[in-house]
Scaffold this active site. Structure first.
Site, short mmCIF file in Angstrom:
data_model
loop_
_atom_site.label_atom_id
_atom_site.label_comp_id
_atom_site.label_asym_id
_atom_site.label_seq_id
_atom_site.Cartn_x
_atom_site.Cartn_y
_atom_site.Cartn_z
N ALA A 66 28.62 70.80 -50.26
CA ALA A 66 27.67 71.11 -51.32
C ALA A 66 27.44 69.83 -52.11
O ALA A 66 28.29 68.92 -52.12
CB ALA A 66 28.22 72.21 -52.20
N GLY A 109 31.06 72.66 -47.91
CA GLY A 109 29.93 73.51 -47.55
C GLY A 109 29.39 73.20 -46.16
O GLY A 109 28.81 74.07 -45.50
N GLU A 112 31.54 75.06 -43.87
CA GLU A 112 31.24 76.49 -44.08
C GLU A 112 29.92 76.88 -43.41
O GLU A 112 29.80 77.95 -42.81
CB GLU A 112 31.19 76.78 -45.58
CG GLU A 112 32.56 76.61 -46.21
CD GLU A 112 32.52 76.64 -47.74
OE1 GLU A 112 31.83 75.78 -48.34
OE2 GLU A 112 33.17 77.51 -48.33
N GLU A 132 37.49 70.77 -51.05
CA GLU A 132 37.09 71.16 -52.41
C GLU A 132 38.22 70.98 -53.41
O GLU A 132 38.00 70.66 -54.58
CB GLU A 132 36.62 72.62 -52.43
CG GLU A 132 35.28 72.86 -51.76
CD GLU A 132 35.38 73.15 -50.27
OE1 GLU A 132 36.45 72.89 -49.66
OE2 GLU A 132 34.38 73.62 -49.71
N1 CAA Z 1 27.51 65.61 -52.63
C1 CAA Z 1 26.69 64.67 -53.13
N2 CAA Z 1 26.60 63.42 -52.63
C2 CAA Z 1 27.38 63.12 -51.58
C3 CAA Z 1 28.27 64.03 -51.01
C4 CAA Z 1 28.30 65.34 -51.57
N3 CAA Z 1 29.08 66.32 -51.06
N4 CAA Z 1 28.91 63.44 -50.00
C5 CAA Z 1 28.45 62.18 -49.92
N5 CAA Z 1 27.52 61.97 -50.89
C6 CAA Z 1 26.76 60.75 -51.17
C7 CAA Z 1 27.64 59.70 -51.83
O1 CAA Z 1 27.73 59.96 -53.22
C8 CAA Z 1 26.89 58.44 -51.49
O2 CAA Z 1 25.78 58.32 -52.36
P1 CAA Z 1 25.52 56.93 -53.15
O3 CAA Z 1 25.26 55.93 -52.06
O4 CAA Z 1 24.32 57.25 -53.99
O5 CAA Z 1 26.76 56.64 -53.91
C9 CAA Z 1 26.35 58.71 -50.10
O6 CAA Z 1 26.36 60.14 -49.95
C10 CAA Z 1 27.22 58.13 -49.00
O7 CAA Z 1 28.55 58.60 -49.19
P2 CAA Z 1 29.82 57.63 -49.25
O8 CAA Z 1 29.44 56.28 -49.76
O9 CAA Z 1 30.91 58.35 -49.97
O10 CAA Z 1 30.14 57.50 -47.68
P3 CAA Z 1 31.55 57.17 -47.01
O11 CAA Z 1 31.25 56.94 -45.58
O12 CAA Z 1 32.26 56.14 -47.78
O13 CAA Z 1 32.41 58.54 -47.18
C11 CAA Z 1 32.76 60.93 -47.10
C12 CAA Z 1 32.02 59.70 -46.48
C13 CAA Z 1 34.25 60.83 -46.77
C14 CAA Z 1 32.17 62.16 -46.41
C15 CAA Z 1 32.54 60.99 -48.62
O14 CAA Z 1 31.17 60.84 -48.89
C16 CAA Z 1 33.02 62.24 -49.28
O15 CAA Z 1 34.21 62.41 -49.47
N6 CAA Z 1 32.07 63.16 -49.64
C17 CAA Z 1 32.39 64.37 -50.36
C18 CAA Z 1 33.05 65.39 -49.44
C19 CAA Z 1 33.39 66.63 -50.22
O16 CAA Z 1 34.19 66.62 -51.13
N7 CAA Z 1 32.77 67.77 -49.84
C20 CAA Z 1 33.01 69.04 -50.50
C21 CAA Z 1 31.97 69.24 -51.56
S1 CAA Z 1 32.34 70.67 -52.59
C22 CAA Z 1 31.76 71.99 -51.71
O17 CAA Z 1 31.27 71.89 -50.61
C23 CAA Z 1 31.90 73.32 -52.42
C24 CAA Z 1 31.68 74.51 -51.59
O18 CAA Z 1 32.47 74.92 -50.78
C25 CAA Z 1 30.49 75.29 -51.80
#
Ligand code: CAA
Length: 258
Positions: A66, A109, A112, A132
């Site tokens: 998400a 998400g 999911e 999460e």
């Molecule tokens: N939401 C918003 N933006 C996201 C994102 C997310 N879930 N995941 C990645 N991005 C964005 C980053 O912020 C970044 O944007 P900027 O360049 O503007 O900073 C861009 O995508 C590229 O990401 P990274 O620079 O972080 O890329 P990376 O290769 O270094 O890392 C990753 C990849 C390990 C997937 C890392 O991006 C990450 O950890 N993302 C979040 C994963 C996460 O926590 N997901 C769960 C979300 S909560 C959820 O999903 C709730 C639910 O169940 C409903």
């Protein structure tokens, strides 16, 4: 076909393809993506010319979860009143078979969303997880439930409590994905599996899907009873007549999807 901003839509014969397309955010699932995926999937589902739907992302990310930046400023009352993310439940109600073709990250998400689909086909680069907890929340689109049913309590608990990712090989061993294919072949393989499914009778495929899904909702005895009634119902279709006649006459069936 409706036009969308965060997804790409394609049709390959009887297969509908939805590609998540927010590369700048690793296909993070904001509300717009949610509404567009649901609208596109519903449109395909209503189209009798579509027999299978493939949902996919990019090479680097199926979806990284998400959209954290969209979620961040919200209060309890905001998310409660808007009932985040209930709308995704609609995807689970789609009757046409769905395949998630997952390459790269399928996190939160994203994992999911893949699990809402009927089949997960994984590239060897795929990574699955429910991270999460690292953000101070828990899964919100069914992850704690569907992951537990897919891989069992021990692994689901570990993934939800530590946020650890599992690679494609571990996901396949655990029963989350149906098969792993080389990343370069994922798109073709997904279309190939979808084309096979779309070549079957659509109403019969819908009945098979409904019966398998019933296994997650009921007791074994009730599920077997449900299956038997649906099995009987297949004899009311033209496609059962055609399928069995074709076998007896040693030819390929031509299903009318009726
Ligand atoms: N939401 C918003 N933006 C996201 C994102 C997310 N879930 N995941 C990645 N991005 C964005 C980053 O912020 C970044 O944007 P900027 O360049 O503007 O900073 C861009 O995508 C590229 O990401 P990274 O620079 O972080 O890329 P990376 O290769 O270094 O890392 C990753 C990849 C390990 C997937 C890392 O991006 C990450 O950890 N993302 C979040 C994963 C996460 O926590 N997901 C769960 C979300 S909560 C959820 O999903 C709730 C639910 O169940 C409903």
């Amino acid at each position: 076909m409706t036009s969308y901003e965060t997804i790409l839509i394609d049709r390959k014969d009887r297969v509908g393809v939805i590609t998540l397309n927010r590369p700048e955010a690793l296909n993070a699932l904001n509300l717009q993506v949610m509404h567009e995926v649901i609208a596109a999937a519903t449109e395909f589902d209503r189209d009798p010319g579509i027999g299978c739907i493939v949902l996919t992302g990019s090479a680097k990310a199926f979806a990284a979860g998400a959209d954290i930046k969209e979620m961040q400023p919200n209060s309890y009352m905001d998310v409660y009143l808007a009932d985040w993310f209930t709308a995704w439940d609609r995807l689970a109600e789609i009757r046409t078979p769905t395949i998630a073709a997952v390459s790269g990250y399928a996190l939160g998400g994203g994992c999911e969303l893949a699990m809402i689909c009927d089949i997960i086909l994984a590239a060897d680069t795929a990574k699955f997880g429910q991270p999460e907890i690292k953000l101070g929340v828990i899964p919100g689109i069914g992850g704690s439930q569907r992951l537990t049913r897919a891989v069992g309590k021990a692994k689901a608990m570990e993934l939800c409590l530590t946020g650890r990712m599992m690679d494609a090989a571990e996901a396949e061993r655990a029963g989350l994905v149906s098969r792993i294919v080389p990343a370069a072949d994922l798109a073709d393989e997904a279309i190939s599996v979808a084309t096979t499914i779309a070549g079957m009778s659509l109403p019969i495929a819908m009945m098979a899907k409904e019966s398998v899904n019933r296994a997650f909702e009921t007791t074994l005895a009730e599920g077997v009873r449900f299956e038997r009634r649906v099995f009987h119902a297949t004899f009311a279709t033209a496609d059962q007549k055609e399928g069995m006649a074709a076998f007896v006459e040693k030819r390929k069936p031509t299903f009318e999807h009726r």
